[in-house]
Design a protein around this motif. Structure first.
Motif, PDB file in Angstrom:
ATOM      1  N   MET A  44       0.855  -1.187   0.000  1.00 19.66           N
ATOM      2  CA  MET A  44       0.000   0.000   0.000  1.00 19.66           C
ATOM      3  C   MET A  44       0.886   1.230   0.000  1.00 19.66           C
ATOM      4  O   MET A  44       1.830   1.330   0.779  1.00 19.66           O
ATOM      5  CB  MET A  44      -0.864  -0.024   1.264  1.00 19.66           C
ATOM      6  N   LYS A  45       0.569   2.152  -0.865  1.00 20.16           N
ATOM      7  CA  LYS A  45       1.386   3.359  -0.953  1.00 20.16           C
ATOM      8  C   LYS A  45       1.089   4.302   0.214  1.00 20.16           C
ATOM      9  O   LYS A  45      -0.021   4.316   0.743  1.00 20.16           O
ATOM     10  CB  LYS A  45       1.067   4.081  -2.254  1.00 20.16           C
ATOM     11  N   SER A  46       2.095   5.137   0.549  1.00 18.98           N
ATOM     12  CA  SER A  46       1.915   6.059   1.679  1.00 18.98           C
ATOM     13  C   SER A  46       0.741   6.995   1.428  1.00 18.98           C
ATOM     14  O   SER A  46      -0.023   7.309   2.337  1.00 18.98           O
ATOM     15  CB  SER A  46       3.174   6.879   1.876  1.00 18.98           C
ATOM     16  N   LEU A  47       0.612   7.419   0.180  1.00 16.67           N
ATOM     17  CA  LEU A  47      -0.489   8.343  -0.141  1.00 16.67           C
ATOM     18  C   LEU A  47      -1.837   7.659   0.123  1.00 16.67           C
ATOM     19  O   LEU A  47      -2.751   8.263   0.685  1.00 16.67           O
ATOM     20  CB  LEU A  47      -0.392   8.779  -1.603  1.00 16.67           C
ATOM     21  N   ASP A  48      -1.922   6.374  -0.270  1.00 17.90           N
ATOM     22  CA  ASP A  48      -3.166   5.634  -0.047  1.00 17.90           C
ATOM     23  C   ASP A  48      -3.410   5.423   1.435  1.00 17.90           C
ATOM     24  O   ASP A  48      -4.546   5.475   1.899  1.00 17.90           O
ATOM     25  CB  ASP A  48      -3.119   4.285  -0.774  1.00 17.90           C
ATOM     26  N   VAL A  49      -2.310   5.157   2.182  1.00 19.36           N
ATOM     27  CA  VAL A  49      -2.445   4.994   3.636  1.00 19.36           C
ATOM     28  C   VAL A  49      -3.030   6.275   4.223  1.00 19.36           C
ATOM     29  O   VAL A  49      -3.985   6.249   5.004  1.00 19.36           O
ATOM     30  CB  VAL A  49      -1.073   4.686   4.279  1.00 19.36           C
ATOM     31  N   THR A  50      -2.470   7.419   3.811  1.00 18.88           N
ATOM     32  CA  THR A  50      -2.924   8.699   4.347  1.00 18.88           C
ATOM     33  C   THR A  50      -4.379   8.946   3.985  1.00 18.88           C
ATOM     34  O   THR A  50      -5.183   9.323   4.837  1.00 18.88           O
ATOM     35  CB  THR A  50      -2.057   9.830   3.764  1.00 18.88           C
ATOM     36  N   LYS A  51      -4.721   8.701   2.717  1.00 20.73           N
ATOM     37  CA  LYS A  51      -6.103   8.947   2.278  1.00 20.73           C
ATOM     38  C   LYS A  51      -7.077   8.043   3.015  1.00 20.73           C
ATOM     39  O   LYS A  51      -8.135   8.487   3.464  1.00 20.73           O
ATOM     40  CB  LYS A  51      -6.218   8.682   0.777  1.00 20.73           C
ATOM     41  N   ALA A  80      -6.633   6.642   5.896  1.00 18.73           N
ATOM     42  CA  ALA A  80      -6.697   7.040   7.302  1.00 18.73           C
ATOM     43  C   ALA A  80      -7.638   8.232   7.459  1.00 18.73           C
ATOM     44  O   ALA A  80      -8.466   8.271   8.366  1.00 18.73           O
ATOM     45  CB  ALA A  80      -5.310   7.389   7.812  1.00 18.73           C
ATOM     46  N   LEU A  81      -7.522   9.175   6.533  1.00 15.79           N
ATOM     47  CA  LEU A  81      -8.373  10.371   6.626  1.00 15.79           C
ATOM     48  C   LEU A  81      -9.848   9.987   6.486  1.00 15.79           C
ATOM     49  O   LEU A  81     -10.692  10.405   7.282  1.00 15.79           O
ATOM     50  CB  LEU A  81      -7.965  11.380   5.546  1.00 15.79           C
ATOM     51  N   SER A  82     -10.140   9.150   5.478  1.00 13.05           N
ATOM     52  CA  SER A  82     -11.558   8.815   5.280  1.00 13.05           C
ATOM     53  C   SER A  82     -12.063   7.946   6.432  1.00 13.05           C
ATOM     54  O   SER A  82     -13.223   8.018   6.808  1.00 13.05           O
ATOM     55  CB  SER A  82     -11.774   8.136   3.929  1.00 13.05           C
ATOM     56  N   ASN A  83     -11.174   7.133   7.031  1.00 16.13           N
ATOM     57  CA  ASN A  83     -11.613   6.333   8.183  1.00 16.13           C
ATOM     58  C   ASN A  83     -11.950   7.211   9.380  1.00 16.13           C
ATOM     59  O   ASN A  83     -12.897   6.935  10.112  1.00 16.13           O
ATOM     60  CB  ASN A  83     -10.522   5.342   8.585  1.00 16.13           C
ATOM     61  N   THR A  84     -11.135   8.279   9.596  1.00 20.79           N
ATOM     62  CA  THR A  84     -11.422   9.140  10.745  1.00 20.79           C
ATOM     63  C   THR A  84     -12.725   9.895  10.533  1.00 20.79           C
ATOM     64  O   THR A  84     -13.397  10.244  11.487  1.00 20.79           O
ATOM     65  CB  THR A  84     -10.311  10.168  10.994  1.00 20.79           C
ATOM     66  N   GLU A 129     -12.820  -5.836   9.062  1.00 16.57           N
ATOM     67  CA  GLU A 129     -12.139  -5.121   7.992  1.00 16.57           C
ATOM     68  C   GLU A 129     -10.630  -5.345   8.083  1.00 16.57           C
ATOM     69  O   GLU A 129      -9.958  -5.568   7.069  1.00 16.57           O
ATOM     70  CB  GLU A 129     -12.469  -3.636   8.148  1.00 16.57           C
ATOM     71  N   ILE A 130     -10.107  -5.310   9.310  1.00 19.07           N
ATOM     72  CA  ILE A 130      -8.677  -5.541   9.507  1.00 19.07           C
ATOM     73  C   ILE A 130      -8.334  -6.964   9.074  1.00 19.07           C
ATOM     74  O   ILE A 130      -7.356  -7.198   8.362  1.00 19.07           O
ATOM     75  CB  ILE A 130      -8.300  -5.322  10.985  1.00 19.07           C
ATOM     76  N   GLY A 131      -9.192  -7.917   9.491  1.00 18.81           N
ATOM     77  CA  GLY A 131      -8.964  -9.308   9.113  1.00 18.81           C
ATOM     78  C   GLY A 131      -8.940  -9.477   7.603  1.00 18.81           C
ATOM     79  O   GLY A 131      -8.078 -10.155   7.056  1.00 18.81           O
ATOM     80  N   PHE A 141      -0.388  -1.359  10.962  1.00 18.25           N
ATOM     81  CA  PHE A 141       0.046  -0.475  12.046  1.00 18.25           C
ATOM     82  C   PHE A 141       0.101   0.976  11.558  1.00 18.25           C
ATOM     83  O   PHE A 141      -0.422   1.881  12.195  1.00 18.25           O
ATOM     84  CB  PHE A 141       1.432  -0.912  12.542  1.00 18.25           C
ATOM     85  N   SER A 142       0.695   1.164  10.383  1.00 19.18           N
ATOM     86  CA  SER A 142       0.849   2.548   9.916  1.00 19.18           C
ATOM     87  C   SER A 142      -0.500   3.157   9.557  1.00 19.18           C
ATOM     88  O   SER A 142      -0.712   4.355   9.750  1.00 19.18           O
ATOM     89  CB  SER A 142       1.824   2.622   8.736  1.00 19.18           C
ATOM     90  N   LEU A 143      -1.445   2.319   9.092  1.00 20.78           N
ATOM     91  CA  LEU A 143      -2.779   2.835   8.763  1.00 20.78           C
ATOM     92  C   LEU A 143      -3.453   3.392  10.020  1.00 20.78           C
ATOM     93  O   LEU A 143      -3.991   4.497  10.013  1.00 20.78           O
ATOM     94  CB  LEU A 143      -3.630   1.719   8.152  1.00 20.78           C
ATOM     95  N   PHE A 144      -3.367   2.646  11.126  1.00 19.37           N
ATOM     96  CA  PHE A 144      -4.046   3.106  12.338  1.00 19.37           C
ATOM     97  C   PHE A 144      -3.285   4.221  13.037  1.00 19.37           C
ATOM     98  O   PHE A 144      -3.895   5.144  13.582  1.00 19.37           O
ATOM     99  CB  PHE A 144      -4.303   1.928  13.294  1.00 19.37           C
ATOM    100  N   SER A 145      -1.954   4.170  13.017  1.00 16.70           N
ATOM    101  CA  SER A 145      -1.254   5.292  13.660  1.00 16.70           C
ATOM    102  C   SER A 145      -1.434   6.552  12.816  1.00 16.70           C
ATOM    103  O   SER A 145      -1.450   7.661  13.346  1.00 16.70           O
ATOM    104  CB  SER A 145       0.220   4.979  13.926  1.00 16.70           C
ATOM    105  N   MET A 146      -1.603   6.368  11.495  1.00 14.00           N
ATOM    106  CA  MET A 146      -1.864   7.541  10.652  1.00 14.00           C
ATOM    107  C   MET A 146      -3.221   8.159  11.000  1.00 14.00           C
ATOM    108  O   MET A 146      -3.384   9.379  10.929  1.00 14.00           O
ATOM    109  CB  MET A 146      -1.815   7.134   9.177  1.00 14.00           C
ATOM    110  N   GLU A 147      -4.167   7.330  11.401  1.00 14.77           N
ATOM    111  CA  GLU A 147      -5.458   7.877  11.839  1.00 14.77           C
ATOM    112  C   GLU A 147      -5.271   8.749  13.074  1.00 14.77           C
ATOM    113  O   GLU A 147      -5.877   9.818  13.192  1.00 14.77           O
ATOM    114  CB  GLU A 147      -6.442   6.746  12.143  1.00 14.77           C
ATOM    115  N   ALA A 148      -4.423   8.283  13.985  1.00 18.88           N
ATOM    116  CA  ALA A 148      -4.136   9.086  15.184  1.00 18.88           C
ATOM    117  C   ALA A 148      -3.485  10.407  14.776  1.00 18.88           C
ATOM    118  O   ALA A 148      -3.835  11.481  15.289  1.00 18.88           O
ATOM    119  CB  ALA A 148      -3.223   8.311  16.127  1.00 18.88           C
ATOM    120  N   VAL A 149      -2.547  10.320  13.832  1.00 22.37           N
ATOM    121  CA  VAL A 149      -1.864  11.535  13.372  1.00 22.37           C
ATOM    122  C   VAL A 149      -2.865  12.496  12.729  1.00 22.37           C
ATOM    123  O   VAL A 149      -2.802  13.715  12.930  1.00 22.37           O
ATOM    124  CB  VAL A 149      -0.732  11.161  12.388  1.00 22.37           C
TER     125      VAL A 149
END
Lengths: 427, 264
Positions: free
Chosen positions: A1-8, A10-14, A322-324, A337-345
């Motif tokens: 997964m690309k960092s940009l996708d992780v960020t996007k 994470a944003l839509s999840n929050t 969803e995680i599963g 891990f990075s997806l969820f910590s990105m949500e915190a960020v």
């Protein structure tokens, strides 16, 4: 997964459960808001101090006071009696005053080209030429360099001159400070037996009060202060010891010789301070207060970080499936891990942007209101209570993101640990 | 004969410890060849789901070996295994596991997103996959707005999007009515027949099992029976779940020389 996708993602999840995210963000906003205000307050006052004293950079004087006072606070138990030191102790000892010998010592130091002294000058009242007597106290004559002038300038140290504060203009029945320049003022000084003598002086400047406390009372020239002190001493029975509140030593090439002169003064039991040292002391106090206030804001942020932990733990619980699924479809633990910590960020970014924005707006609006010409604090020259310190704002932003990230690590680790089979088991 | 795409040797899975120990799988050895369709059939508790999890590299065996394309995978790092799953396998689940907050297209392209494919490429391939399953007109819909059959088609599209070698289907028709089941079965078997995708189905559904080229019948953690050949489901209902006592069966062997389906 690309960092940009992780960020996007994470944003839509929050943004998925908006109310929950909003409540968590509010906690961060409160912390960011408070931190912005406290650091802005410190920056504003320090900027004011810099601005006020900035003009005296070329001042080449060291202000000398006796060291006993400073030492008294730092001493650990009573000082040992030293007979040699006792020989040097004179009439100034213990009163916080410099003796005539001290002044001679200062004059004798290397690099010192001249010494002005500050004497204690008492006045009974001042009187305007048109009549009207006013109660008054002199400011220190050596404070002339620290004053802000609405009109005119500092008194000539050897002439009989004086400055008056801005609110004294009414004595002369005018609002325009320029009009009083050249007017005379009569200073009535008492002697030891209670009689007063008049000294006629020329008004050469109108001062505005500054944060350093200078300019709220008339500043006499050195010569005037000495003249008044002489009158004070008239009629005194016996020998009146000569005592000075402080001395201003003019130093040749201050930058190079500052340390040497200070050390020489310290050897003589004297304490030398440049204008810059005084600013630094003042700023140190402001900084300390700022840090204490910021400490409270940090406590607010700490509380908010638990809000993040709580929110994300709930989120991880809800999104077990969803995680599963993502793990079954080949997402690595590190990416989960990075997806969820990105949500915190993301929560941290939202909270800090809103909080810092609100803090800056509140700070500047309040400052503008308080220090406006007719505001509650309008009497202080050049005072600003709130300043923009980009470095501090950037620091606050990064700090909050760091706190948010750290808060997110626990839920993120929990998400990363989920077993896809367990997570996808149908209930 | 080509290398089997998946093979196992003496596969054992034990849950728990001590007296509470439960032997879910008791030493299975078999092969699945490229392009083949295999049904793993059995009652619940027979170990068929456990077996599929091991084959799909979602779980690790207590002992024994799973090999993918002749390479044992038990020694690989978790990250490599994750990548292998992403690139090599497609998954179809009984419960669909579609994300209700995302559109159909976003759901379908999830494996590509995980693989790190760019957005435009993802959307293009996602639309192709949906086109193939006649779901292109629903691409922008939320996944919750679909019927069961449509959801399972989206699920199949998601499983196909990374061009997998092996498609694992865990009770793909378990949540569907019989008419819809028929459609989904046909889709899956067409994919196997026309596109050469190896199909591994875990099912109770006799109809679906009978359409597969080979059936592994499991009971109490062992393969008790193996049936070869597609049956005509309309005329002949094979007693797949009780087939181990049937006459036309072979006992399982250590190596099963079944290569016809792999010729493709």
């Amino acid at each position: 997964m690309k960092s940009l996708d992780v960020t996007k993602s994470a944003l839509s999840n929050t943004l998925r459960s908006k109310l929950r995210t909003a409540l968590t963000v509010i906690a961060i906003v409160i912390g960011a808001f408070t931190l912005t205000l406290t650091s802005g307050l410190g920056a504003g006052i320090n900027q004011t101090v810099d601005r006020i004293f900035g003009g005296f950079g070329e001042d080449d004087a060291i202000y000398v006071v006796p060291q006993v006072e400073a030492d008294a606070q730092e001493q650990d138990g009573p000082a040992e009696y030293d007979p040699d030191a006792g020989a040097e102790v004179d009439s100034g000892f213990g009163t916080g005053m410099l003796s005539a010998e001290d002044v001679e010592t200062i004059e004798g130091l290397d690099h010192v080209v001249g010494v002005d002294t500050e004497v204690a000058a008492q006045i009974e009242y001042v009187e305007a030429p048109e009549g009207g007597q006013y109660q008054a106290q002199f400011d220190f004559a050596l404070n002339d360099v620290l004053a802000e002038f609405a009109a005119g300038g500092a008194p000539d140290r050897s002439a009989m001159e004086i400055t008056i504060p801005e609110d004294w203009l009414e004595i002369y029945g005018t609002d325009n400070p320029d009009e009083v320049l050249g007017e005379t003022l009569i200073v009535a000084a008492p002697n030891a037996v209670g009689q007063t003598s008049d000294v006629e002086v020329e008004v050469v400047g109108v001062t505005q009060g500054t944060l350093a406390g200078v300019g709220f009372t008339p500043i006499p020239s050195v010569a005037l202060a000495e003249e008044v002190a002489d009158i004070n001493a008239e009629g005194f029975e016996g020998q009146m010891p000569e005592a000075y509140i402080m001395a201003s030593a003019e130093i040749e090439n201050l930058e190079q010789n500052e340390e040497a002169v200070k050390e020489a003064l310290a050897d003589e039991g004297l304490w030398g301070l440049t204008v810059e040292d005084q600013i630094a002391m003042f700023e140190a106090v402001i900084d300390a207060i700022t840090w204490i206030l910021s400490g409270f804001a940090l406590i607010a942020l700490l509380a908010a970080s638990f809000g993040i932990v709580n929110t994300l733990l709930m989120s991880v619980q809800e999104r077990t499936r969803e995680i599963g699924l993502m793990k079954a479809l080949g997402m690595s633990r590190a990416k989960v891990f990075s997806l969820f910590s990105m949500e915190a960020v993301m929560i941290g970014i939202m909270g800090s942007v809103v909080g810092i924005g609100l803090g800056l707006a509140t700070g500047f609006v309040t400052d503008g209101f308080l220090t406006a010409e007719d505001g509650p604090l309008g009497g202080f020259a050049e005072l600003s209570l709130f300043g923009l310190d980009p470095l501090a704002i950037g620091g606050i932003f990064l700090l909050i993101i760091l706190i948010a990230f750290l808060a997110g690590t626990l839920p993120a680790a929990r998400a990363a640990k989920k077993d896809p089979i367990e997570a996808l088991r149908y209930e | 004969m080509s290398t089997p795409v998946l093979e196992t040797e003496n596969l054992v899975k034990v849950y728990g410890r001590g007296p509470a120990q439960f032997h879910a799988l008791k030493g299975l050895t078999f092969e699945i060849h490229r392009g083949e369709s295999v049904a793993i059939v059995g009652k619940s508790g027979s170990g068929k789901s456990t077996l599929m999890h091991l084959l799909a590299l979602l779980d690790e065996p207590t002992s024994g070996v799973v090999a993918l394309d002749g390479r044992p995978v038990s020694k690989l790092k978790p990250k490599t295994v994750s990548a292998l799953r992403n690139e090599t396998f497609g998954f179809v689940f009984q419960q669909f596991f579609l994300n209700p907050n995302q559109t159909v297209l976003e759901n379908v392209t999830l494996p590509l997103k995980i693989a790190g494919v760019s957005k435009s490429e993802r959307d293009k391939r996602g639309m192709d996959a949906l086109e193939q399953l006649k779901m292109a007109d629903k691409a922008k819909n939320k996944a919750t707005d679909l019927s069961g059959g449509q959801k399972q088609r989206v699920c199949i599209a998601r499983a196909l999007i990374n061009n997998p070698e092996v498609l694992f289907a865990d009770e793909p028709t378990g949540n569907l009515d019989s008419a819809t089941s028929e459609t989904v079965e046909d889709i899956l078997l067409n994919l196997q027949r026309d596109h050469g995708i190896t199909l591994v189905v875990v099912t109770h559904d006799e109809d679906l099992a009978s359409k597969c080229q080979r059936r592994l019948i499991m009971q109490d953690g062992e393969i008790v029976d193996e049936q070869v050949g597609v049956k005509d489901s309309a005329s002949h209902k094979a007693p797949v779940t009780a087939g181990h006592s049937g006459p036309a069966t072979r006992r399982r062997r250590r190596i099963l020389p079944f290569g016809k389906g792999a010729a493709r």
